[in-house]
Design a protein around this motif. Structure first.
Motif, PDB file in Angstrom:
ATOM      1  N   GLY A   1     -16.687   3.356   6.538  1.00 58.65           N
ATOM      2  CA  GLY A   1     -15.678   3.883   7.207  1.00 58.65           C
ATOM      3  C   GLY A   1     -15.501   5.337   7.014  1.00 58.65           C
ATOM      4  N   ALA A   2     -15.077   5.943   5.872  1.00 55.23           N
ATOM      5  CA  ALA A   2     -15.097   7.399   5.568  1.00 55.23           C
ATOM      6  C   ALA A   2     -15.045   7.536   4.217  1.00 55.23           C
ATOM      7  CB  ALA A   2     -13.821   7.964   6.243  1.00 55.23           C
ATOM      8  N   THR A   3     -15.243   8.723   3.723  1.00 61.36           N
ATOM      9  CA  THR A   3     -15.201   9.159   2.181  1.00 61.36           C
ATOM     10  C   THR A   3     -14.367   8.345   1.456  1.00 61.36           C
ATOM     11  OG1 THR A   3     -16.292  11.067   2.574  1.00 61.36           O
ATOM     12  CG2 THR A   3     -15.008  10.933   0.475  1.00 61.36           C
ATOM     13  N   GLY A   4     -14.552   7.508   0.482  1.00 63.32           N
ATOM     14  CA  GLY A   4     -13.568   6.764  -0.163  1.00 63.32           C
ATOM     15  C   GLY A   4     -14.027   5.159   0.194  1.00 63.32           C
TER      16      GLY A   4
ATOM     17  N   GLU B   1     -14.834  -2.538  11.931  1.00 64.55           N
ATOM     18  CA  GLU B   1     -14.116  -1.458  11.070  1.00 64.55           C
ATOM     19  C   GLU B   1     -13.451  -0.490  12.068  1.00 64.55           C
ATOM     20  OE1 GLU B   1     -13.120   1.485   8.914  1.00 64.55           O
ATOM     21  OE2 GLU B   1     -14.534   2.023  10.536  1.00 64.55           O
ATOM     22  N   ARG B   2     -12.227  -0.592  11.561  1.00 68.53           N
ATOM     23  CA  ARG B   2     -11.149   0.029  12.527  1.00 68.53           C
ATOM     24  C   ARG B   2     -11.097   1.736  12.280  1.00 68.53           C
ATOM     25  NH1 ARG B   2      -5.748  -2.280  11.673  1.00 68.53           N
ATOM     26  NH2 ARG B   2      -5.320  -1.504  13.868  1.00 68.53           N
ATOM     27  N   LEU B   3     -11.289   2.285  11.225  1.00 67.08           N
ATOM     28  CA  LEU B   3     -11.081   3.693  11.026  1.00 67.08           C
ATOM     29  C   LEU B   3     -12.071   4.389  12.164  1.00 67.08           C
ATOM     30  CD1 LEU B   3     -11.166   4.317   7.258  1.00 67.08           C
ATOM     31  CD2 LEU B   3      -9.181   4.167   9.046  1.00 67.08           C
ATOM     32  N   ARG B   4     -13.422   3.731  12.145  1.00 74.72           N
ATOM     33  CA  ARG B   4     -14.351   4.339  13.184  1.00 74.72           C
ATOM     34  C   ARG B   4     -14.496   3.614  14.464  1.00 74.72           C
ATOM     35  NH1 ARG B   4     -14.195   9.402  11.188  1.00 74.72           N
ATOM     36  NH2 ARG B   4     -14.895   9.882   9.327  1.00 74.72           N
ATOM     37  N   ASP B   5     -14.013   2.427  14.410  1.00 74.39           N
ATOM     38  CA  ASP B   5     -14.019   1.609  15.604  1.00 74.39           C
ATOM     39  C   ASP B   5     -15.359   1.095  15.929  1.00 74.39           C
ATOM     40  OD1 ASP B   5     -12.479   0.331  17.707  1.00 74.39           O
ATOM     41  OD2 ASP B   5     -12.959   1.879  19.078  1.00 74.39           O
ATOM     42  N   VAL B   6     -16.055   0.488  14.896  1.00 80.57           N
ATOM     43  CA  VAL B   6     -17.446  -0.004  15.078  1.00 80.57           C
ATOM     44  C   VAL B   6     -17.554  -1.421  14.385  1.00 80.57           C
ATOM     45  CG1 VAL B   6     -18.373   2.221  15.108  1.00 80.57           C
ATOM     46  CG2 VAL B   6     -18.057   1.158  13.037  1.00 80.57           C
ATOM     47  N   PRO B   7     -18.183  -2.211  14.749  1.00 82.05           N
ATOM     48  CA  PRO B   7     -18.625  -3.545  14.106  1.00 82.05           C
ATOM     49  C   PRO B   7     -19.747  -3.343  13.000  1.00 82.05           C
ATOM     50  CG  PRO B   7     -19.616  -3.676  16.363  1.00 82.05           C
ATOM     51  CD  PRO B   7     -18.892  -2.381  16.258  1.00 82.05           C
TER      52      PRO B   7
ATOM     53  N   VAL C   1     -20.451   8.210  17.246  1.00 81.12           N
ATOM     54  CA  VAL C   1     -19.291   7.808  16.305  1.00 81.12           C
ATOM     55  C   VAL C   1     -19.898   8.607  14.718  1.00 81.12           C
ATOM     56  CG1 VAL C   1     -18.292   5.902  17.215  1.00 81.12           C
ATOM     57  CG2 VAL C   1     -20.067   5.589  15.622  1.00 81.12           C
ATOM     58  N   PRO C   2     -18.821   8.789  14.012  1.00 81.82           N
ATOM     59  CA  PRO C   2     -19.263   9.187  12.627  1.00 81.82           C
ATOM     60  C   PRO C   2     -19.500   8.027  11.887  1.00 81.82           C
ATOM     61  CG  PRO C   2     -16.990   9.572  12.840  1.00 81.82           C
ATOM     62  CD  PRO C   2     -17.545   9.450  14.336  1.00 81.82           C
ATOM     63  N   VAL C   3     -20.387   7.743  10.966  1.00 86.25           N
ATOM     64  CA  VAL C   3     -20.307   6.568  10.012  1.00 86.25           C
ATOM     65  C   VAL C   3     -20.501   7.184   8.794  1.00 86.25           C
ATOM     66  CG1 VAL C   3     -22.180   4.741   9.486  1.00 86.25           C
ATOM     67  CG2 VAL C   3     -21.755   5.158  12.089  1.00 86.25           C
ATOM     68  N   TYR C   4     -20.370   6.124   7.662  1.00 85.76           N
ATOM     69  CA  TYR C   4     -20.303   6.473   6.216  1.00 85.76           C
ATOM     70  C   TYR C   4     -20.402   4.871   5.876  1.00 85.76           C
ATOM     71  CZ  TYR C   4     -18.177   7.009   1.718  1.00 85.76           C
ATOM     72  OH  TYR C   4     -17.880   6.856   0.265  1.00 85.76           O
TER      73      TYR C   4
ATOM     74  N   VAL D   1      -4.710   3.732  17.736  1.00 83.45           N
ATOM     75  CA  VAL D   1      -4.849   5.313  18.170  1.00 83.45           C
ATOM     76  C   VAL D   1      -6.071   5.604  18.787  1.00 83.45           C
ATOM     77  CG1 VAL D   1      -3.289   5.794  16.157  1.00 83.45           C
ATOM     78  CG2 VAL D   1      -5.714   5.465  15.682  1.00 83.45           C
ATOM     79  N   ALA D   2      -7.102   4.761  19.004  1.00 83.13           N
ATOM     80  CA  ALA D   2      -8.434   5.124  19.652  1.00 83.13           C
ATOM     81  C   ALA D   2      -8.116   5.601  21.069  1.00 83.13           C
ATOM     82  CB  ALA D   2      -9.160   3.964  19.678  1.00 83.13           C
ATOM     83  N   PRO D   3      -9.012   6.448  21.445  1.00 82.95           N
ATOM     84  CA  PRO D   3      -8.476   7.491  22.739  1.00 82.95           C
ATOM     85  C   PRO D   3      -8.257   6.284  23.989  1.00 82.95           C
ATOM     86  CG  PRO D   3     -10.490   8.149  21.694  1.00 82.95           C
ATOM     87  CD  PRO D   3     -10.191   7.205  20.656  1.00 82.95           C
ATOM     88  N   HIS D   4      -9.046   5.132  24.219  1.00 79.96           N
ATOM     89  CA  HIS D   4      -8.699   4.273  25.139  1.00 79.96           C
ATOM     90  C   HIS D   4      -7.313   3.766  25.142  1.00 79.96           C
ATOM     91  CE1 HIS D   4     -11.437   2.262  22.039  1.00 79.96           C
ATOM     92  NE2 HIS D   4     -10.505   1.638  21.930  1.00 79.96           N
TER      93      HIS D   4
END
Length: 654
Positions: free
Chosen positions: A139-142, A171-177, A205-208, A461-464
């Motif tokens: 997701g993101a840092t953390g 994964e919903r923060l970055r909208d990726v499976p 997309v950014p990935v962590y 909140v995703a753009p689509h």
């Protein structure tokens, strides 16, 4: 015995993660891993670029989990066991697929730090998190928002014809499976873990990703590196030598006083591995294919704050732990670009290692060479690469028997866009009440108004989804969700306009007023924020229909924010009025006892503040890096902070 994958039940003392907070988290919960801009000067170019790439602005679209407590009861927890003659891996599918235990059967050694309790604490990006074992951070840092959430799990044929456990979620923060395949070949001492993160979208997309392994802190941590990037809780990142700096050998976790991260600078081309070995040279080793370049050691330190945090996460007398981690980037402050319709995949391996104790605990170069040699004997680098190549064709294999079920959010995304994600099916049967309004928006173009008075559901909140909200009929609930999505996109002015439009016709005003109050606080308009919070809380109290869990959680969440905002505006009488309208059971919770002490302090009642502290309380959702307790105690009493309230993670300033 052949490798088996089976369901089981484990009884553990556990505090339930609690219901979700219904208030959308418009701002990040914490900023303890942010880096001072001046500290970026002189960093490697790719690191500096990735440090500034797509930082998280909030935990949206996930909701916060902060309604857990500190009272633990014996709880039957569903687990999945992957086992052969050599290893037994116990997985918690209801807690993000965490590996709770990795037991080496021939020696009876537990290779991980196995937490004897399940105690949520406020370390995840959305709140509730538990420590111990191996967690999969995406997701993101953390720590991942899935820390205390279920994931999908199923049996899958393994590359060698046996059984494999597949874990997957959206994964919903970055909208990726993503997927995690746990594969234990017959007679193998090593658990193989195949990981894949996919970007099904037409834009990067950014990935962590960091695999986080808890190990007892009485080990030496070894890694093929002579330098590391040190990050403490003072917001600085600096290069330090390994193993000794500031007069101590930091490869021994107990040689550090304060919590800190060390991100090891493993040379390009070197084999990726990390080990934690005890006085006799026994312990755990983790290695991987080359894509995960990062290796990290996190220590709690021996100071009062670090010791207190470890007690907080488990129970006294169970021993301390450190974390060894493996990630995609050099540091956890970075996010990595994943191109459109591309994927990252790699293989990690976990198993026992025994090496010469004299060499392991001798001079650094010899210790490293000894561990590298013993790892080469136990699991050659070529064997890891071969296992990865053998696993890749299995990554798309459709799962067999379902062992656990995650959320319905992936199913909603697959329905919306027709994404093809072979190997990780998101069945329509997983769709539930949270997805229902969005399914209707998808099919009809309108957000359904609620049939009864309840707090609003989650916002996408995703753009689509934001695009769909912008063209939906401008009814109050649609305007509420649209404003949240616009706020997340950085268009704060438009978000405020959407909330104000919704407010004009809304039968339920408090959700919109609360969003506007957050916007006011973010802009520094303390007085207007206080007004709106007071109005929102009054409206909620008039609207709530019962004292059931839904309304109790909403009242607690909004009341807490309202009191904090009113105190910031120095309106103690209004803050006290909100306090008096909270449920009695809510006021008795530890996190609200802290709020009561803050209210008493604002009223000038120092004896009252001390009485709250002396009565003893535990603010269950105290956040990582928070110094609130100690600061309030010192301000009210002028005395040193008692150990039970000392959670400092950095040296005192000055």
């Amino acid at each position: 015995m052949k490798t088996t994958v089976r369901r089981d039940v484990l009884t553990l003392p556990a505090a339930a993660p609690g219901p979700e907070n219904p208030l959308p988290p418009l701002l990040p919960l914490r900023n303890v891993h942010t880096l001072d801009e001046r500290a970026k000067e002189g960093l490697p170019r790719d690191m500096a670029r990735q440090l500034g790439y797509a930082p998280l602005s909030s935990p949206l679209p996930t909701r916060v989990r902060d309604a857990y407590g500190r009272e633990r009861t014996d709880t039957a927890v569903d687990v999945i066991v992957v086992e052969n003659d050599k290893l037994r891996a116990t997985v918690l599918p209801g807690y993000g697929g965490r590996v709770h235990s990795l037991l080496h059967k021939p020696t009876g050694r537990e290779l991980l730090y196995r937490n004897p309790v399940l105690q949520p604490a406020a370390f995840a990006l959305n709140g509730a998190w538990t420590s111990g074992g191996i967690e999969w951070n995406i997701g993101a840092t953390g720590h991942t928002t899935l820390s205390c959430a279920p994931v999908h799990a199923a049996r899958v044929p393994a590359p060698d014809g046996g059984e494999m456990l597949r874990l997957w979620e959206w994964e919903r923060l970055r909208d990726v499976p993503f997927q995690v395949d746990l594969w234990l070949p017959e007679d193998s001492d090593f658990l193989h873990v195949g990981v894949r993160v996919r970007n099904p979208h037409e834009k990067p997309v950014p990935v962590y990703w960091w695999s986080n392994v808890a190990v007892p802190d009485d080990r030496r941590v070894l890694v093929p590196a002579d330098e590391a990037w040190h990050f403490g809780y003072t917001g600085t990142l600096r290069k330090v030598p390994v193993p000794v700096y500031d007069g101590a050998d930091r490869t021994y976790p107990r040689n550090s006083e304060y919590p800190a991260d060390q991100f090891y600078d493993v040379p390009d081309g070197a084999r990726r591995w990390m080990a934690a070995l005890d006085d006799a040279g026994h312990g755990l080793v983790q290695t991987s294919t080359d894509l995960p370049r990062g290796r990290k050691l996190f220590v709690w330190g021996t100071g009062a704050g670090g010791r207190r945090w470890q007690e907080w996460l488990t129970e006294p007398g169970t021993g301390g732990y450190a974390e060894i981690q493996s990630g995609l980037a050099r540091t956890q402050l970075e996010h990595v670009r994943l191109d459109a319709e591309a994927e990252f995949s790699w293989l990690e391996s976990y198993g026992p290692l025994s090496a010469s104790a004299d060499r392991v605990h001798g001079e650094w170069a010899g210790a490293r060479d000894e561990v590298a040699a013993r790892l080469a004997d136990a699991l050659p680098r070529e064997a890891v690469d071969a296992a990865y190549e053998a696993w890749l064709p299995s990554a798309d294999t459709e799962p067999g028997e379902t062992l656990a079920t995650g959320s319905g959010w992936g199913a909603l995304e697959v329905l919306r866009a027709g994404h093809k994600v072979p190997g990780t099916p998101f069945a329509e049967s997983t769709l539930g009440p949270d997805q229902a309004p969005w399914l209707e928006l998808l099919h009809t173009g309108a957000v359904p108004e609620p049939r009864k008075v309840v707090p609003p559901g989650p916002t996408l909140v995703a753009p689509h989804w934001r695009d769909m909200l912008e063209t939906a009929p401008a009814r109050p609930l649609a305007e509420y969700h649209l404003g949240v999505a616009q706020w997340h996109a950085g268009d704060r002015a438009q978000a405020v306009r959407s909330w104000e439009r919704g407010l004009e016709l809304a039968p339920s005003r408090w959700p919109l007023l609360r969003c506007l109050a957050v916007a006011d606080r973010a802009e520094g308009n303390t007085e207007r924020a206080a007004d709106r919070y007071a109005e929102a809380f009054d409206d909620l109290c008039q609207e709530r229909r019962d004292d059931g869990p839904v309304w109790t959680v909403a009242t607690a969440a909004l009341g807490r924010e309202a009191i904090t905002a009113l105190l910031a505006a120095h309106r103690t009488e209004a803050a006290r009025a909100v306090w008096d309208r909270l449920h009695e059971a809510t006021r008795a919770e530890g996190r609200f006892r802290l709020l009561e002490a803050q209210l008493l302090y604002a009223e000038g009642d120092m004896e009252g503040v001390r009485a709250v502290f002396d009565s003893g309380f535990e603010a269950a959702d105290l956040r990582e890096g928070a110094e609130t307790l100690g600061e309030l105690w010192t301000a009210a009493t002028g005395e040193p902070v008692p150990e039970r309230y000392d959670f400092r993670m950095r040296p005192a300033e000055g």
